[in-house]
Design a protein around this motif. Structure first.
Motif, PDB file in Angstrom:
ATOM      1  N   GLU A 216       0.920  -1.097   0.174  1.00 23.22           N
ATOM      2  CA  GLU A 216      -0.076  -0.077   0.008  1.00 23.22           C
ATOM      3  C   GLU A 216       0.906   1.335   0.024  1.00 23.22           C
ATOM      4  N   TRP A 217       1.865   1.258   0.667  1.00 31.24           N
ATOM      5  CA  TRP A 217       2.891   2.540   0.804  1.00 31.24           C
ATOM      6  C   TRP A 217       3.268   2.821  -0.595  1.00 31.24           C
TER       7      TRP A 217
ATOM      8  N   GLY B  24       8.488  25.032  -5.551  1.00 36.49           N
ATOM      9  CA  GLY B  24       9.189  23.787  -5.533  1.00 36.49           C
ATOM     10  C   GLY B  24       8.878  23.220  -4.313  1.00 36.49           C
ATOM     11  N   VAL B  25       9.018  23.706  -3.043  1.00 35.47           N
ATOM     12  CA  VAL B  25       8.878  23.300  -1.694  1.00 35.47           C
ATOM     13  C   VAL B  25       7.370  23.130  -1.357  1.00 35.47           C
ATOM     14  N   THR B  26       6.408  24.160  -1.888  1.00 36.29           N
ATOM     15  CA  THR B  26       4.950  23.822  -1.850  1.00 36.29           C
ATOM     16  C   THR B  26       4.412  22.463  -2.408  1.00 36.29           C
ATOM     17  N   ALA B  27       5.148  22.554  -3.750  1.00 37.96           N
ATOM     18  CA  ALA B  27       4.688  21.255  -4.491  1.00 37.96           C
ATOM     19  C   ALA B  27       4.857  19.762  -3.759  1.00 37.96           C
ATOM     20  N   VAL B  28       6.187  19.702  -3.280  1.00 41.43           N
ATOM     21  CA  VAL B  28       6.900  18.787  -2.841  1.00 41.43           C
ATOM     22  C   VAL B  28       6.158  18.256  -1.381  1.00 41.43           C
ATOM     23  N   LEU B  29       5.995  19.451  -0.508  1.00 40.91           N
ATOM     24  CA  LEU B  29       5.199  19.177   0.431  1.00 40.91           C
ATOM     25  C   LEU B  29       3.577  18.923   0.609  1.00 40.91           C
ATOM     26  N   ASP B  30       3.011  19.283  -0.709  1.00 39.65           N
ATOM     27  CA  ASP B  30       1.632  19.028  -0.938  1.00 39.65           C
ATOM     28  C   ASP B  30       1.552  17.531  -1.135  1.00 39.65           C
ATOM     29  N   ASN B  31       2.466  16.658  -1.438  1.00 34.96           N
ATOM     30  CA  ASN B  31       2.522  15.195  -1.642  1.00 34.96           C
ATOM     31  C   ASN B  31       3.410  14.343  -0.628  1.00 34.96           C
ATOM     32  N   PRO B  32       2.722  14.087   0.462  1.00 40.17           N
ATOM     33  CA  PRO B  32       3.606  13.519   1.544  1.00 40.17           C
ATOM     34  C   PRO B  32       3.918  11.923   1.296  1.00 40.17           C
TER      35      PRO B  32
ATOM     36  N   LEU C 203      10.176  12.491  -3.383  1.00 37.17           N
ATOM     37  CA  LEU C 203      11.478  13.502  -2.583  1.00 37.17           C
ATOM     38  C   LEU C 203      11.162  13.661  -1.113  1.00 37.17           C
ATOM     39  N   VAL C 204       9.780  13.670  -0.742  1.00 37.36           N
ATOM     40  CA  VAL C 204       9.969  14.041   0.834  1.00 37.36           C
ATOM     41  C   VAL C 204       8.815  13.130   1.004  1.00 37.36           C
ATOM     42  N   GLN C 205       8.964  11.968   1.679  1.00 31.52           N
ATOM     43  CA  GLN C 205       8.091  10.789   1.775  1.00 31.52           C
ATOM     44  C   GLN C 205       8.035  10.112   3.249  1.00 31.52           C
ATOM     45  N   VAL C 206       6.644  10.062   3.702  1.00 27.62           N
ATOM     46  CA  VAL C 206       6.334   9.734   5.016  1.00 27.62           C
ATOM     47  C   VAL C 206       6.457   8.050   5.088  1.00 27.62           C
ATOM     48  N   GLU C 207       7.569   7.508   5.777  1.00 27.47           N
ATOM     49  CA  GLU C 207       7.804   6.435   5.895  1.00 27.47           C
ATOM     50  C   GLU C 207       6.709   5.554   6.866  1.00 27.47           C
ATOM     51  N   PRO C 208       6.704   4.294   6.553  1.00 23.28           N
ATOM     52  CA  PRO C 208       5.609   3.583   7.341  1.00 23.28           C
ATOM     53  C   PRO C 208       6.409   2.965   8.606  1.00 23.28           C
ATOM     54  N   SER C 209       7.246   3.712   9.238  1.00 26.79           N
ATOM     55  CA  SER C 209       8.221   3.062  10.245  1.00 26.79           C
ATOM     56  C   SER C 209       7.331   2.689  11.689  1.00 26.79           C
ATOM     57  N   ALA C 210       6.248   3.491  11.913  1.00 27.44           N
ATOM     58  CA  ALA C 210       5.489   2.869  12.980  1.00 27.44           C
ATOM     59  C   ALA C 210       4.891   1.318  12.742  1.00 27.44           C
ATOM     60  N   MET C 211       4.321   1.255  11.568  1.00 32.23           N
ATOM     61  CA  MET C 211       3.643   0.037  11.135  1.00 32.23           C
ATOM     62  C   MET C 211       4.930  -1.065  11.295  1.00 32.23           C
ATOM     63  N   GLN C 212       5.945  -0.867  10.564  1.00 30.21           N
ATOM     64  CA  GLN C 212       7.353  -1.757  10.532  1.00 30.21           C
ATOM     65  C   GLN C 212       7.511  -2.034  12.008  1.00 30.21           C
ATOM     66  N   ASN C 213       7.503  -0.927  13.090  1.00 28.00           N
ATOM     67  CA  ASN C 213       8.094  -1.160  14.213  1.00 28.00           C
ATOM     68  C   ASN C 213       6.762  -2.161  14.932  1.00 28.00           C
ATOM     69  N   SER C 214       5.766  -2.189  14.691  1.00 26.33           N
ATOM     70  CA  SER C 214       4.550  -2.803  15.337  1.00 26.33           C
ATOM     71  C   SER C 214       4.889  -4.279  14.696  1.00 26.33           C
ATOM     72  N   ILE C 215       5.350  -4.397  13.305  1.00 22.88           N
ATOM     73  CA  ILE C 215       5.491  -5.744  13.006  1.00 22.88           C
ATOM     74  C   ILE C 215       6.504  -6.465  13.592  1.00 22.88           C
ATOM     75  N   ASP C 216       7.528  -5.720  13.914  1.00 23.86           N
ATOM     76  CA  ASP C 216       8.653  -6.103  14.532  1.00 23.86           C
ATOM     77  C   ASP C 216       8.503  -6.716  16.062  1.00 23.86           C
TER      78      ASP C 216
END
Length: 167
Positions: free
Chosen positions: A17-18, A131-139, A143-156
């Motif tokens: 999904e990510w 450019g910064v507005t456009a990049v931050l508008d797509n999390p 370029l600037v990505q929200v990582e699924p670290s909380a989900m990965q920690n839960s799996i671990d």
């Protein structure tokens, strides 16, 4: 077992999904959706058959938690939608246009050398702003990505309590 299906759903969120959200698809991944459906079926079967004498209140607690997670999934998917409204983009571009016109008028008064310096600085600053507005508008973008670290920690955490041959 039910725990296996939960881990499969969580892994599918991270692995399937990510990346789907990073491509701009905010409908959710069909593989993840199918695994969630399988999890609901398992829970329904657990209640219907009374397997392993699971009390109804525990099944209801799990169902409530699953509904909460479904809401959180919807929020995660909708959070990836662009948040900067089209009128704001229009104001930014109209503002840039007006600023360029005003600097052009100023160029007539001060001379060409001032226009080149101010124009170059303006171009750099405005390009960075847009450019910064456009990049931050797509999390979930590249370029600037929200990582699924909380989900990965839960799996671990879940897998740490399981035998080594678990998924």
């Amino acid at each position: 077992p039910l725990q296996h299906d939960v881990v499969c759903v969580m892994k599918s969120v991270v692995d399937d999904e990510w990346p789907t959200m990073a491509t701009g698809d905010r409908n959710g991944d069909p593989i993840t959706q199918a695994r969630i459906g399988r999890l609901y079926e398992r829970l329904r079967d657990l209640r219907a058959t009374g397997a392993n004498a699971v009390p109804d209140y525990q099944v209801e607690q799990v169902q409530t938690l699953m509904l909460d997670r479904a809401g959180a999934r919807d929020e995660r998917l909708s959070a990836g939608l662009p948040q900067v409204a089209m009128p704001i983009w229009a104001v930014i571009f109209v503002g840039v246009f007006v600023l360029v016109i005003l600097i052009g008028v100023e160029e007539k008064l001060r001379g060409r050398t001032a226009w080149i310096g101010v124009g170059a600085a303006l171009a750099v600053v405005l390009t960075m702003l847009i450019g910064v507005t456009a990049v931050l508008d797509n999390p979930y973008g590249a370029l600037v990505q929200v990582e699924p670290s909380a989900m990965q920690n839960s799996i671990d955490v879940i897998l740490s309590g399981q035998p080594a041959n678990s998924p």
